[in-house]
Design an enzyme around this catalytic site. Structure first.
Site, PDB file in Angstrom:
ATOM      1  N   ASN A   1       0.774  -1.245   0.000  1.00 42.84           N
ATOM      2  CA  ASN A   1       0.000   0.000   0.000  1.00 42.84           C
ATOM      3  C   ASN A   1       0.803   1.291   0.000  1.00 42.84           C
ATOM      4  O   ASN A   1       0.488   2.225   0.754  1.00 42.84           O
ATOM      5  CB  ASN A   1      -0.974  -0.003   1.179  1.00 42.84           C
ATOM      6  CG  ASN A   1      -2.096  -0.979   0.921  1.00 42.84           C
ATOM      7  OD1 ASN A   1      -2.501  -1.155  -0.227  1.00 42.84           O
ATOM      8  ND2 ASN A   1      -2.578  -1.624   1.961  1.00 42.84           N
TER       9      ASN A   1
ATOM     10  N   ASN B   1      -3.502  -0.087  -2.996  1.00 36.07           N
ATOM     11  CA  ASN B   1      -4.945  -0.225  -2.948  1.00 36.07           C
ATOM     12  C   ASN B   1      -5.563   1.001  -3.625  1.00 36.07           C
ATOM     13  O   ASN B   1      -5.144   2.124  -3.333  1.00 36.07           O
ATOM     14  CB  ASN B   1      -5.343  -0.285  -1.468  1.00 36.07           C
ATOM     15  CG  ASN B   1      -6.723  -0.812  -1.318  1.00 36.07           C
ATOM     16  OD1 ASN B   1      -7.616  -0.395  -2.052  1.00 36.07           O
ATOM     17  ND2 ASN B   1      -6.900  -1.720  -0.394  1.00 36.07           N
TER      18      ASN B   1
ATOM     19  N   SER C   1      -7.972   2.689  -3.040  1.00 34.48           N
ATOM     20  CA  SER C   1      -8.491   3.719  -2.127  1.00 34.48           C
ATOM     21  C   SER C   1      -7.441   4.828  -1.923  1.00 34.48           C
ATOM     22  O   SER C   1      -7.797   5.982  -1.689  1.00 34.48           O
ATOM     23  CB  SER C   1      -8.886   3.092  -0.783  1.00 34.48           C
ATOM     24  OG  SER C   1      -7.755   2.567  -0.142  1.00 34.48           O
TER      25      SER C   1
ATOM     26  N   SER D   1      -6.301  -9.761   3.846  1.00 31.97           N
ATOM     27  CA  SER D   1      -5.564  -8.495   3.868  1.00 31.97           C
ATOM     28  C   SER D   1      -4.406  -8.594   2.873  1.00 31.97           C
ATOM     29  O   SER D   1      -3.968  -9.686   2.508  1.00 31.97           O
ATOM     30  CB  SER D   1      -5.024  -8.209   5.266  1.00 31.97           C
ATOM     31  OG  SER D   1      -3.855  -8.971   5.502  1.00 31.97           O
ATOM     32  N   THR D   2      -3.932  -7.427   2.441  1.00 34.10           N
ATOM     33  CA  THR D   2      -2.801  -7.407   1.512  1.00 34.10           C
ATOM     34  C   THR D   2      -1.616  -8.167   2.104  1.00 34.10           C
ATOM     35  O   THR D   2      -0.908  -8.887   1.399  1.00 34.10           O
ATOM     36  CB  THR D   2      -2.358  -5.948   1.252  1.00 34.10           C
ATOM     37  OG1 THR D   2      -3.514  -5.173   0.962  1.00 34.10           O
ATOM     38  CG2 THR D   2      -1.384  -5.864   0.121  1.00 34.10           C
ATOM     39  N   GLY D   3      -1.422  -8.013   3.413  1.00 30.80           N
ATOM     40  CA  GLY D   3      -0.260  -8.626   4.051  1.00 30.80           C
ATOM     41  C   GLY D   3      -0.260 -10.141   3.919  1.00 30.80           C
ATOM     42  O   GLY D   3       0.765 -10.745   3.581  1.00 30.80           O
TER      43      GLY D   3
ATOM     44  N   HIS E   1     -11.724  -7.238   6.855  1.00 28.40           N
ATOM     45  CA  HIS E   1     -10.544  -8.007   7.208  1.00 28.40           C
ATOM     46  C   HIS E   1     -10.656  -8.520   8.623  1.00 28.40           C
ATOM     47  O   HIS E   1     -11.288  -7.904   9.463  1.00 28.40           O
ATOM     48  CB  HIS E   1      -9.300  -7.126   7.159  1.00 28.40           C
ATOM     49  CG  HIS E   1      -8.978  -6.604   5.804  1.00 28.40           C
ATOM     50  ND1 HIS E   1      -9.115  -7.356   4.672  1.00 28.40           N
ATOM     51  CD2 HIS E   1      -8.513  -5.409   5.406  1.00 28.40           C
ATOM     52  CE1 HIS E   1      -8.741  -6.633   3.628  1.00 28.40           C
ATOM     53  NE2 HIS E   1      -8.388  -5.443   4.050  1.00 28.40           N
TER      54      HIS E   1
HETATM   55  O1  CDP Z   1      -4.535  -3.168   2.640  1.00 29.16           O
HETATM   56  P1  CDP Z   1      -4.704  -3.322   4.094  1.00 29.16           P
HETATM   57  O2  CDP Z   1      -5.673  -2.371   4.700  1.00 29.16           O
HETATM   58  O3  CDP Z   1      -4.967  -4.754   4.400  1.00 29.16           O
HETATM   59  O4  CDP Z   1      -3.265  -3.080   4.750  1.00 29.16           O
HETATM   60  P2  CDP Z   1      -2.409  -1.929   5.467  1.00 29.16           P
HETATM   61  O5  CDP Z   1      -3.114  -1.381   6.632  1.00 29.16           O
HETATM   62  O6  CDP Z   1      -1.860  -0.975   4.466  1.00 29.16           O
HETATM   63  O7  CDP Z   1      -1.181  -2.824   5.993  1.00 29.16           O
HETATM   64  C1  CDP Z   1      -0.533  -3.782   5.175  1.00 29.16           C
HETATM   65  C2  CDP Z   1      -0.573  -5.136   5.856  1.00 29.16           C
HETATM   66  O8  CDP Z   1       0.163  -5.098   7.084  1.00 29.16           O
HETATM   67  C3  CDP Z   1      -1.963  -5.569   6.277  1.00 29.16           C
HETATM   68  O9  CDP Z   1      -2.649  -6.141   5.202  1.00 29.16           O
HETATM   69  C4  CDP Z   1      -1.698  -6.534   7.422  1.00 29.16           C
HETATM   70  O10 CDP Z   1      -1.410  -7.814   6.926  1.00 29.16           O
HETATM   71  C5  CDP Z   1      -0.434  -5.936   8.052  1.00 29.16           C
HETATM   72  N1  CDP Z   1      -0.749  -5.121   9.261  1.00 29.16           N
HETATM   73  C6  CDP Z   1      -0.693  -5.730  10.529  1.00 29.16           C
HETATM   74  O11 CDP Z   1      -0.450  -6.934  10.627  1.00 29.16           O
HETATM   75  N2  CDP Z   1      -0.907  -4.987  11.649  1.00 29.16           N
HETATM   76  C7  CDP Z   1      -1.217  -3.676  11.574  1.00 29.16           C
HETATM   77  N3  CDP Z   1      -1.407  -2.988  12.705  1.00 29.16           N
HETATM   78  C8  CDP Z   1      -1.315  -3.057  10.303  1.00 29.16           C
HETATM   79  C9  CDP Z   1      -1.068  -3.809   9.155  1.00 29.16           C
END
Ligand code: CDP
Length: 315
Positions: free
Chosen positions: A132, A154, A156, A240-242, A289
């Site tokens: 992201n 993403n 968004s 989730s992306t992660g 998620h």
């Molecule tokens: O796209 P998404 O909203 O899933 O992700 P993000 O908030 O940009 O963060 C990327 C990835 O990091 C997430 O998909 C989670 O797998 C991981 N993450 C986490 O494990 N713990 C957090 N506090 C934030 C993100």
């Protein structure tokens, strides 16, 4: 003075009773980690046989010919026929064929990376995956590094930060400089509304001759990956992306290291409050998620020596 035992009834307690949950995680986490080759081989071959990430994770001219029909993974009623124009934006071949990498770092965006000093160790990986379009400069480099081989985006972000790319595109293209010649991985075919804005991102990159190379997630792969994790107990609406990037890494890399995965509000060691991301405190959409459930599965893989989660500071 630092409190050693947070008290859930104390309103000034930053942890608000999180200690028990975190203690359980740390107990599972803190056994000496060792790669278990058999477990790794077994897990990554299950992933390969069910999801075929090595040749299907990314849309290519080989796996998605002109005239074929793309089925959106987030909206299965929606399909798109591949025209020659669309086809010309696809990667010619899979950008990282076969099992190429020895060590991969997958960098989640969790606030656990703040002041972690993990930058050097992240950058020492042969292949670095980020999620992201995270900021890398501004003093973050010491904690998250700068090397990037793949970065996801993403849509968004395009909507919120770059006016849906309907106006001037330069600020967007300039923001990509910090990722150099990496691949920009876009979920252009997950929801119908993702496609036009992702195409505007691709054309902006081409028109400004930015060195970053846009590629697309294959929705067929994302669909099979969602089923794969569902069969292991994950009930979330969307992965989730992660966890998607960690799964791709498990098919492509012998040693997978995860940083910045910690979906809890307090640090595992100091128990001090954390922001959700290392660069802001935007919250995750819990409607889609289920990061704690994903984390639990990743922690299982850590315990089995399949991949290695990093939860502490690096120095
Ligand atoms: O796209 P998404 O909203 O899933 O992700 P993000 O908030 O940009 O963060 C990327 C990835 O990091 C997430 O998909 C989670 O797998 C991981 N993450 C986490 O494990 N713990 C957090 N506090 C934030 C993100």
């Amino acid at each position: 003075k630092k409190k050693s035992t947070p008290d859930p009834s104390d309103p000034s307690d930053p942890c608000k009773g999180c200690r028990e949950v975190i203690d359980k995680v740390i107990e599972r986490y803190s056994k000496t980690w060792r790669k278990q080759e058999n477990n790794y081989q077994q897990f990554s071959s299950q992933l390969s046989s069910q999801c075929h990430g090595l040749d299907r994770a990314i849309i290519t001219q080989a796996n998605t010919p002109v005239g074929s029909k793309i089925v959106y993974d987030g909206d299965k009623k929606k399909t798109l026929k591949v025209t020659p124009e669309l086809f010309s934006t696809f990667a010619k071949e899979h950008p990282f064929p076969n099992k190429t990498w020895d060590t991969c770092a997958v960098v989640g965006n969790g606030g656990i990376l703040t002041n972690s000093s993990c930058g050097d160790i992240i950058d020492s990986a042969q292949f670095v995956i980020r999620c992201n379009l995270p900021p890398l400069g501004k003093g973050y480099e010491k904690h998250v590094g700068t090397k990037t081989d793949i970065v996801t985006a993403n849509p968004s972000i395009f909507l919120e930060k770059y006016g849906a790319l309907m106006g001037r595109r330069r600020p967007f293209v300039e923001s990509l400089h910090s990722y150099g010649k990496s691949r920009l991985l876009l979920p252009a075919f997950s929801y119908g509304h993702n496609t036009p804005v992702c195409m505007r991102a691709v054309y902006s990159i081409e028109d400004f001759e930015s060195p970053i190379q846009p590629i697309f997630f294959n929705p067929e792969y994302l669909q099979s990956l969602a089923l794969f994790w569902r069969s292991r107990g994950l009930r979330a609406v969307r992965l989730s992306t992660g966890i998607i990037m960690a799964s791709i890494a498990l098919e492509h890399c012998a040693n997978v290291h995860l940083y910045g995965f910690w979906p809890f509000g307090n640090h595992p060691h100091g128990l001090h409050a954390l922001t959700n991301h290392y660069y802001d405190d935007r919250q995750t959409k819990t409607k889609f998620h289920s990061m704690p459930a994903e984390f639990d599965l990743l922690l299982q893989l850590h315990s089995q020596g399949v991949l290695r989660l990093h939860l502490g500071d690096c120095q």
